[in-house]
Design a protein around this motif. Sequence first.
Motif, PDB file in Angstrom:
ATOM      1  N   ASN A  19       0.708  -0.922   0.114  1.00  0.00           N
ATOM      2  CA  ASN A  19       0.181   0.113  -0.221  1.00  0.00           C
ATOM      3  C   ASN A  19       0.669   1.215  -0.174  1.00  0.00           C
ATOM      4  O   ASN A  19      -0.103   2.393  -0.305  1.00  0.00           O
ATOM      5  CB  ASN A  19      -1.049  -0.214   1.008  1.00  0.00           C
ATOM      6  N   LYS A  20       2.212   1.036   0.001  1.00  0.00           N
ATOM      7  CA  LYS A  20       2.608   2.096   0.240  1.00  0.00           C
ATOM      8  C   LYS A  20       4.302   2.171  -1.190  1.00  0.00           C
ATOM      9  O   LYS A  20       4.871   0.705  -1.330  1.00  0.00           O
ATOM     10  CB  LYS A  20       3.629   2.864   1.136  1.00  0.00           C
ATOM     11  N   PHE A  21       5.447   3.073  -1.436  1.00  0.00           N
ATOM     12  CA  PHE A  21       6.375   2.519  -1.815  1.00  0.00           C
ATOM     13  C   PHE A  21       7.384   2.849  -0.917  1.00  0.00           C
ATOM     14  O   PHE A  21       7.240   3.789   0.140  1.00  0.00           O
ATOM     15  CB  PHE A  21       7.034   3.859  -3.127  1.00  0.00           C
ATOM     16  N   LEU A  22       8.493   1.981  -1.097  1.00  0.00           N
ATOM     17  CA  LEU A  22       9.910   2.312   0.085  1.00  0.00           C
ATOM     18  C   LEU A  22      10.726   3.097  -1.334  1.00  0.00           C
ATOM     19  O   LEU A  22      11.669   1.701  -2.078  1.00  0.00           O
ATOM     20  CB  LEU A  22      10.217   0.975   0.145  1.00  0.00           C
ATOM     21  N   LEU A  23      11.761   3.518  -0.752  1.00  0.00           N
ATOM     22  CA  LEU A  23      12.423   4.716  -1.167  1.00  0.00           C
ATOM     23  C   LEU A  23      14.058   3.502  -0.092  1.00  0.00           C
ATOM     24  O   LEU A  23      14.159   4.490   0.444  1.00  0.00           O
ATOM     25  CB  LEU A  23      13.005   6.195  -1.303  1.00  0.00           C
ATOM     26  N   THR A  24      14.143   3.542  -0.786  1.00  0.00           N
ATOM     27  CA  THR A  24      15.655   2.038  -0.323  1.00  0.00           C
ATOM     28  C   THR A  24      16.681   2.801  -0.596  1.00  0.00           C
ATOM     29  O   THR A  24      16.896   3.087  -1.715  1.00  0.00           O
ATOM     30  CB  THR A  24      15.772   0.845  -0.119  1.00  0.00           C
ATOM     31  N   THR A  25      17.895   2.067  -0.743  1.00  0.00           N
ATOM     32  CA  THR A  25      19.332   2.068  -0.727  1.00  0.00           C
ATOM     33  C   THR A  25      20.185   0.831  -1.158  1.00  0.00           C
ATOM     34  O   THR A  25      19.723  -0.236  -1.046  1.00  0.00           O
ATOM     35  CB  THR A  25      20.302   2.915   0.498  1.00  0.00           C
ATOM     36  N   SER A  82       8.826   5.605   3.673  1.00  0.00           N
ATOM     37  CA  SER A  82       7.810   5.282   3.071  1.00  0.00           C
ATOM     38  C   SER A  82       7.441   6.772   2.375  1.00  0.00           C
ATOM     39  O   SER A  82       7.326   7.174   3.075  1.00  0.00           O
ATOM     40  CB  SER A  82       6.930   4.756   4.316  1.00  0.00           C
ATOM     41  N   VAL A  83       7.292   6.043   0.615  1.00  0.00           N
ATOM     42  CA  VAL A  83       6.533   7.180   0.169  1.00  0.00           C
ATOM     43  C   VAL A  83       5.618   6.777  -0.372  1.00  0.00           C
ATOM     44  O   VAL A  83       5.400   6.188  -1.129  1.00  0.00           O
ATOM     45  CB  VAL A  83       8.064   8.022  -0.927  1.00  0.00           C
ATOM     46  N   ASP A  84       4.782   7.986  -0.762  1.00  0.00           N
ATOM     47  CA  ASP A  84       3.742   8.270  -1.557  1.00  0.00           C
ATOM     48  C   ASP A  84       4.336   8.820  -3.745  1.00  0.00           C
ATOM     49  O   ASP A  84       5.137   9.476  -3.308  1.00  0.00           O
ATOM     50  CB  ASP A  84       2.383   9.220  -1.772  1.00  0.00           C
TER      51      ASP A  84
END
Length: 73
Positions: free
Chosen positions: A28-34, A49-51
């Motif tokens: 239900n969310k996107f994850l900006l990770t590394t 956690s990003v929209d």
Amino acid sequence: MSDSSNLVQCPFCKGITATRLVPPEPANKFLLTTYDSKTNNVFATTGFSVDAYGCGSCKKVWLENSALKFVEE
């Protein structure tokens, strides 16, 4: 996939043709990770956690995180 019932103004082209992107279920969310570009190790357990939003006119995509804070050093 997108939620076209809730169009918003694009910050780039100013068109009212942008919408929040909906991740595939069960997410239900996107994850900006590394990741480490030398070893290709992905650190999927940490990140923001990003929209995600996309514009139907200019095709740009942007991310928002309401909890993001900047600290002056």
